[in-house]
Scaffold this motif. Sequence first.
Motif, short mmCIF file in Angstrom:
data_model
loop_
_atom_site.label_atom_id
_atom_site.label_comp_id
_atom_site.label_asym_id
_atom_site.label_seq_id
_atom_site.Cartn_x
_atom_site.Cartn_y
_atom_site.Cartn_z
N PRO A 1 0.82 -1.21 0.00
CA PRO A 1 0.00 0.00 0.00
C PRO A 1 0.85 1.26 0.00
O PRO A 1 1.95 1.29 0.54
N LYS A 2 0.31 2.29 -0.63
CA LYS A 2 0.99 3.58 -0.69
C LYS A 2 0.85 4.31 0.65
O LYS A 2 1.76 4.97 1.11
N TYR A 3 -0.33 4.19 1.26
CA TYR A 3 -0.62 4.83 2.53
C TYR A 3 -1.05 3.78 3.53
O TYR A 3 -1.60 2.75 3.17
N TRP A 4 -0.85 4.07 4.82
CA TRP A 4 -1.26 3.16 5.86
C TRP A 4 -2.78 2.99 5.83
O TRP A 4 -3.51 3.96 5.69
N GLY A 5 -3.24 1.75 5.94
CA GLY A 5 -4.67 1.48 5.97
C GLY A 5 -5.33 1.37 4.61
O GLY A 5 -6.53 1.13 4.52
N GLN A 6 -4.57 1.53 3.55
CA GLN A 6 -5.12 1.45 2.21
C GLN A 6 -5.37 -0.01 1.85
O GLN A 6 -4.56 -0.88 2.16
N GLU A 7 -6.49 -0.28 1.21
CA GLU A 7 -6.82 -1.64 0.81
C GLU A 7 -5.97 -2.05 -0.39
O GLU A 7 -5.55 -1.23 -1.19
N ASN A 8 -5.76 -3.36 -0.52
CA ASN A 8 -5.08 -3.91 -1.67
C ASN A 8 -6.09 -3.96 -2.81
O ASN A 8 -7.03 -4.75 -2.78
N THR A 9 -5.89 -3.13 -3.82
CA THR A 9 -6.85 -3.05 -4.92
C THR A 9 -6.30 -3.66 -6.21
O THR A 9 -6.84 -3.42 -7.27
N LEU A 10 -5.22 -4.43 -6.09
CA LEU A 10 -4.66 -5.05 -7.29
C LEU A 10 -5.62 -6.08 -7.85
O LEU A 10 -6.29 -6.80 -7.11
N SER A 11 -5.66 -6.17 -9.17
CA SER A 11 -6.48 -7.19 -9.82
C SER A 11 -5.83 -8.55 -9.60
O SER A 11 -4.63 -8.64 -9.30
N PRO A 12 -6.58 -9.64 -9.77
CA PRO A 12 -5.98 -10.97 -9.61
C PRO A 12 -4.79 -11.19 -10.55
O PRO A 12 -3.80 -11.80 -10.16
N GLY A 13 -4.86 -10.66 -11.76
CA GLY A 13 -3.74 -10.80 -12.69
C GLY A 13 -2.50 -10.08 -12.21
O GLY A 13 -1.38 -10.58 -12.31
N ALA A 14 -2.69 -8.87 -11.66
CA ALA A 14 -1.56 -8.10 -11.13
C ALA A 14 -0.96 -8.79 -9.91
O ALA A 14 0.26 -8.82 -9.74
N LYS A 15 -1.83 -9.38 -9.07
CA LYS A 15 -1.33 -10.12 -7.91
C LYS A 15 -0.48 -11.31 -8.36
O LYS A 15 0.60 -11.55 -7.80
N LEU A 16 -0.96 -12.05 -9.36
CA LEU A 16 -0.18 -13.19 -9.88
C LEU A 16 1.14 -12.74 -10.47
O LEU A 16 2.17 -13.38 -10.29
N PHE A 17 1.11 -11.63 -11.21
CA PHE A 17 2.35 -11.10 -11.78
C PHE A 17 3.36 -10.85 -10.68
O PHE A 17 4.52 -11.24 -10.80
N TRP A 18 2.95 -10.16 -9.60
CA TRP A 18 3.89 -9.85 -8.52
C TRP A 18 4.36 -11.11 -7.81
O TRP A 18 5.53 -11.19 -7.40
N ILE A 19 3.50 -12.11 -7.66
CA ILE A 19 3.92 -13.36 -7.02
C ILE A 19 5.02 -14.02 -7.85
O ILE A 19 6.06 -14.42 -7.33
#
Length: 153
Positions: free
Chosen positions: A110-128
């Motif tokens: 997250p950019k800021y404290w308390g911000q939700e993870n708004t990555l799409s499933p594809g973006a999450k897989l990319f980062w993994i």
Amino acid sequence: MDNSQIDKLTQRQIDCLSLVHNHYTSKDIGRQLKMSPHTVDSHIRNAVKILGVNSRFEAARLVTNSNDNEKRELSSPSPLLVESENLSFDEISKNEVFNNHQEQNLLPFPKYWGQENTLSPGAKLFWIFFIAFAICICIGAIAAAFDAIDRLM
């Protein structure tokens, strides 16, 4: 309950209790009022003590009933709350998701404290896969370094 107890509340306590009455969690209230959920809980706990009630929901009901007579406004109303007064809870959630999606962070943290993870499933897989690949490269480099040291000895 007379209004003298409610008059002892700060505006932030009233804001927090008004949002509790609208079924917001401390985390959601924190996002709306731009404060941490712990600060929200502290405001609500103090308001419950001042009002002499047993729960945050009782306090929220008292403040809301008092506000119906006085029509107090939130000290810093969220555009989402102002524009969505007559929307159902599901419509508010959809609007909130849409608004958060416009400010999407492309990094996996997250950019800021308390911000939700708004990555799409594809973006999450990319980062993994990216992080796994980077770890493999690092392990390979360490193994190559040990092999080179072993050959020197």
